[in-house]
Enzyme design. Structure first.
Site, PDB file in Angstrom:
ATOM      1  N   ASP A 200       6.846  12.519  14.591  1.00  8.87           N
ATOM      2  CA  ASP A 200       6.866  12.429  13.129  1.00  8.87           C
ATOM      3  C   ASP A 200       5.442  12.594  12.576  1.00  8.87           C
ATOM      4  O   ASP A 200       4.958  11.740  11.817  1.00  8.87           O
ATOM      5  CB  ASP A 200       7.459  11.090  12.698  1.00  8.87           C
ATOM      6  CG  ASP A 200       7.950  11.115  11.251  1.00  8.87           C
ATOM      7  OD1 ASP A 200       8.097  12.217  10.691  1.00  8.87           O
ATOM      8  OD2 ASP A 200       8.178  10.038  10.681  1.00  8.87           O
TER       9      ASP A 200
ATOM     10  N   ALA B  23       8.079   3.230   2.978  1.00  6.99           N
ATOM     11  CA  ALA B  23       8.838   4.304   3.610  1.00  6.99           C
ATOM     12  C   ALA B  23      10.310   3.903   3.659  1.00  6.99           C
ATOM     13  O   ALA B  23      10.717   2.879   3.098  1.00  6.99           O
ATOM     14  CB  ALA B  23       8.292   4.582   5.008  1.00  6.99           C
ATOM     15  N   SER B  24      11.105   4.691   4.333  1.00  8.73           N
ATOM     16  CA  SER B  24      12.553   4.451   4.339  1.00  8.73           C
ATOM     17  C   SER B  24      12.933   3.144   5.028  1.00  8.73           C
ATOM     18  O   SER B  24      13.891   2.484   4.641  1.00  8.73           O
ATOM     19  CB  SER B  24      13.267   5.617   5.022  1.00  8.73           C
ATOM     20  OG  SER B  24      12.779   5.791   6.350  1.00  8.73           O
ATOM     21  N   LEU B  25      12.180   2.753   6.057  1.00 10.01           N
ATOM     22  CA  LEU B  25      12.550   1.590   6.849  1.00 10.01           C
ATOM     23  C   LEU B  25      11.669   0.374   6.601  1.00 10.01           C
ATOM     24  O   LEU B  25      12.071  -0.749   6.914  1.00 10.01           O
ATOM     25  CB  LEU B  25      12.504   1.942   8.345  1.00 10.01           C
ATOM     26  CG  LEU B  25      13.331   3.146   8.797  1.00 10.01           C
ATOM     27  CD1 LEU B  25      13.215   3.327  10.299  1.00 10.01           C
ATOM     28  CD2 LEU B  25      14.786   3.002   8.380  1.00 10.01           C
ATOM     29  N   ALA B  26      10.469   0.579   6.076  1.00 15.67           N
ATOM     30  CA  ALA B  26       9.532  -0.534   5.940  1.00 15.67           C
ATOM     31  C   ALA B  26       8.476  -0.215   4.888  1.00 15.67           C
ATOM     32  O   ALA B  26       8.419   0.904   4.368  1.00 15.67           O
ATOM     33  CB  ALA B  26       8.862  -0.816   7.289  1.00 15.67           C
ATOM     34  N   GLN B  27       7.650  -1.224   4.578  1.00 14.19           N
ATOM     35  CA  GLN B  27       6.511  -1.030   3.690  1.00 14.19           C
ATOM     36  C   GLN B  27       5.298  -1.721   4.292  1.00 14.19           C
ATOM     37  O   GLN B  27       5.433  -2.609   5.136  1.00 14.19           O
ATOM     38  CB  GLN B  27       6.806  -1.547   2.287  1.00 14.19           C
ATOM     39  CG  GLN B  27       7.138  -3.026   2.200  1.00 14.19           C
ATOM     40  CD  GLN B  27       7.723  -3.380   0.839  1.00 14.19           C
ATOM     41  OE1 GLN B  27       8.591  -2.687   0.306  1.00 14.19           O
ATOM     42  NE2 GLN B  27       7.229  -4.486   0.262  1.00 14.19           N
ATOM     43  N   VAL B  28       4.111  -1.323   3.842  1.00 15.69           N
ATOM     44  CA  VAL B  28       2.869  -1.809   4.442  1.00 15.69           C
ATOM     45  C   VAL B  28       2.048  -2.559   3.398  1.00 15.69           C
ATOM     46  O   VAL B  28       1.851  -2.064   2.280  1.00 15.69           O
ATOM     47  CB  VAL B  28       2.049  -0.647   5.031  1.00 15.69           C
ATOM     48  CG1 VAL B  28       0.737  -1.158   5.618  1.00 15.69           C
ATOM     49  CG2 VAL B  28       2.849   0.087   6.101  1.00 15.69           C
TER      50      VAL B  28
ATOM     51  N   LEU C 192       0.837  -1.203   0.000  1.00 14.67           N
ATOM     52  CA  LEU C 192       0.000   0.000   0.000  1.00 14.67           C
ATOM     53  C   LEU C 192       0.869   1.249   0.000  1.00 14.67           C
ATOM     54  O   LEU C 192       0.523   2.258  -0.614  1.00 14.67           O
ATOM     55  CB  LEU C 192      -0.905   0.012   1.240  1.00 14.67           C
ATOM     56  CG  LEU C 192      -1.954  -1.085   1.346  1.00 14.67           C
ATOM     57  CD1 LEU C 192      -2.555  -1.079   2.746  1.00 14.67           C
ATOM     58  CD2 LEU C 192      -3.045  -0.875   0.304  1.00 14.67           C
TER      59      LEU C 192
ATOM     60  N   LYS D 175       3.048  -4.206   8.492  1.00 16.39           N
ATOM     61  CA  LYS D 175       4.257  -3.416   8.251  1.00 16.39           C
ATOM     62  C   LYS D 175       5.455  -4.359   8.262  1.00 16.39           C
ATOM     63  O   LYS D 175       5.702  -5.053   9.255  1.00 16.39           O
ATOM     64  CB  LYS D 175       4.391  -2.348   9.342  1.00 16.39           C
ATOM     65  CG  LYS D 175       5.524  -1.368   9.143  1.00 16.39           C
ATOM     66  CD  LYS D 175       5.460  -0.267  10.202  1.00 16.39           C
ATOM     67  CE  LYS D 175       6.581   0.738  10.040  1.00 16.39           C
ATOM     68  NZ  LYS D 175       6.494   1.832  11.039  1.00 16.39           N
TER      69      LYS D 175
END
Length: 538
Positions: free
Chosen positions: A324, A168-173, A165, A187
């Site tokens: 954030d 991001a820099s550290l993970a994806q969802v 969906l 995540k």
């Protein structure tokens, strides 16, 4: 110094670093339980290091060569510096994308420092870093699942969408559905990120120290220190999950009047690990999607006020702050109706990896500073800025960065002295103001950020994110009055806590009554001001 001199002075330093990291990599391969993975990581490290060293050296040489012999401050010097900024920002952007991980995080931080770094860096990083984050392939996602849960995604869930969906820099969802039919958001951390994070942090640290060595005015070492401290926590998704629950618990205990209007997705603990986080799926509008918010029957102005209320309570009352709060980390959905029949918004907070705790002294001084800023109290601004570390020489600069207004506007007693409308004219004024600060007060701002506690630096970032969201929602003068009310109530509560004598408490009660009268006056003035502006535009 000459360009050749810069190159000679740095080459030996990079050779030493490469040797140390190479030796460390060999030792790691020999002692690891997973030599194949470790070998893959260690063979990529020299390449990442060389990219970093090459980029840092080229940036330093570019500035040195481009500005060589040009009179400082001249038109030619300014044009050459602008062109060097553009080239260097693009090189840094390319390095971030090539190395990924923490480098993307660094680029995102730079894109948010509008009052601190040259506008060329901000524009290039902002345009690319938030929308072009790396995406892990499905087989890499499967590797994380097998390592963490011992099963593939399709074994853990009855449905699992291999297309993320968001990333991001550290993970994806990813969207998924559990075996009992519940839709969830999963995540997944990017592969090997935990393994390379320490080395990447060390490399970024070397780059920043090197650039500071070449150009002493360029001092962003505080940023690397912050990343070094916060990154391990952001990489631990169980820590993030605990933060989300603690956030809601704080509202239940300390701000019960808001408990129905703030939410965080439920965590499925049995399907979560330090690198996987399974949460309730949220079907809601992004906080800055004004059209979608209106379709829900919610007034965007009410959303702006709720965002201000929620974060004012977190910062000044709870001392436990989501640091954030950009647009992608906040959503909105309806939550009942007011007595006038208007739909009330509920704010949904996502991504709880980056929180900061403000100790009692810092929290109360910060509250007193914002109370002074809202009420244009010069003595209060100075006193509390000094308490927070700005010093008597830089407190006016600190006030300007917090409010994004020049000093003469900060101390203007007018009710709208800090107000910025969300129109194009005000956005342009704000942009010019930030560019002016970044260019004219670069050295002073660097010194200010060196002095301030790191937790206050994160408050500055949080403040900037909230300002951006507020502008997207159309801006509301009420948001400043909300900050004034919450910060003032904390100041009063602190005085009551620290003063036990009867006479002192009577004086504090009288101060509170006068404060309420003043806030009521400001609300009436705000309403009249907005009415007048509304009539003038019709």
């Amino acid at each position: 110094m000459a360009a050749g001199s810069v190159l000679r002075r740095v080459s030996s330093k990079w050779l030493v670093v490469c040797s140390v990291l190479g030796g460390s990599g060999a030792a790691a391969i020999a002692s690891t339980d997973d030599p194949a993975t470790t070998l893959k990581i260690c063979t990529s490290v020299p390449l990442r290091l060389l990219r970093s060293a090459f980029t840092a050296s080229i940036i330093a040489l570019d500035y040195e060569y481009s500005l060589w012999g040009l009179p400082d401050g001249s038109k030619e010097w300014a044009e050459a510096k602008h062109e060097a900024h553009v080239r260097s920002a693009r090189r840094l952007r390319d390095l971030c994308f090539q190395n990924g991980g923490i480098y993307i995080k660094l680029g995102q931080h730079i894109g948010q420092l509008e009052y601190l770094v040259p506008k060329e860096y901000v524009q290039i990083m902002k345009a690319s870093m938030l929308n072009r984050c790396p995406v892990s392939k499905y087989n890499q996602v499967c590797q994380v699942f097998v390592k963490e849960l011992g099963r593939t995604p399709n074994e853990v869930f009855v449905e699992f969408d291999p297309v993320p969906l968001a990333s991001a820099s550290l993970a994806q969802v990813h969207a998924a559905r559990t075996h009992d039919g519940k839709k969830v958001a999963v995540k997944v951390q990017h592969t090997h990120l935990t393994d390379t994070a320490a080395i990447d942090t060390a490399m970024v640290d070397l780059i920043v120290n090197f650039l500071n060595w070449c150009f002493p005015a360029f001092d962003y070492r505080w940023l690397v220190e912050e990343i070094r401290e916060s990154l391990p926590k952001e990489l631990d998704f169980l820590y993030e999950a605990k933060n989300s629950e603690k956030c809601l618990e704080n509202f239940k205990k300390l701000s019960p009047h808001l408990v129905n209007y703030i939410y965080a997705p439920k965590v499925y603990w049995n399907l979560s690990t330090s690198r996987l986080l399974t949460m309730e799926f949220m079907d809601a509008a992004e906080v800055t999607d004004v059209s979608a918010i209106r379709r829900l029957g919610i007034d965007p102005n009410d959303v702006a006020k709720l965002v201000s209320q929620v974060f004012a309570e977190m910062i000044f009352k709870h001392g436990f702050v989501h640091c954030d709060p950009h647009a992608a980390n906040m959503m909105v959905r309806p939550s009942g109706r007011s007595f006038l029949g208007r739909r009330r918004p509920q704010l949904i907070l996502l991504d709880h990896g980056l929180y900061k705790t403000l100790d009692f002294s810092t929290r109360t001084s910060y509250a007193a500073l914002w109370k002074a800023l809202i009420f244009a109290d010069v003595n209060g601004i100075k006193e509390n800025s000094v308490k927070l570390g700005a010093g008597e020489d830089l407190y006016t600069l600190f006030a300007g960065i917090l409010t994004m207004r020049p000093w003469n506007r900060v101390i203007d007693p007018a009710v709208d002295h800090l107000f910025l409308q969300g129109n194009a004219s005000d956005r342009e004024e704000l942009q010019l103001f930030m560019q002016m600060y970044a260019s004219q007060y670069f050295v002073q701002i660097s010194e200010l950020l060196r002095r301030l506690p790191r937790v206050i630096l994160l408050m500055l970032k949080t403040n900037d994110c909230l300002r951006s969201v507020n502008h997207s929602l159309g801006s509301s003068l009420d948001t400043f009055l909300i900050i004034g009310r919450v910060s003032s109530s904390v100041v009063i509560e602190t005085k009551m806590l620290l003063n036990k004598s009867f006479l002192s408490r009577v004086g504090i009660v009288l101060e509170e009554i006068l404060l309420e009268v003043r806030l009521l006056t400001l609300h009436i003035a705000s309403w009249l001001l907005q009415l007048r502006k509304s009539l003038s535009t019709n």
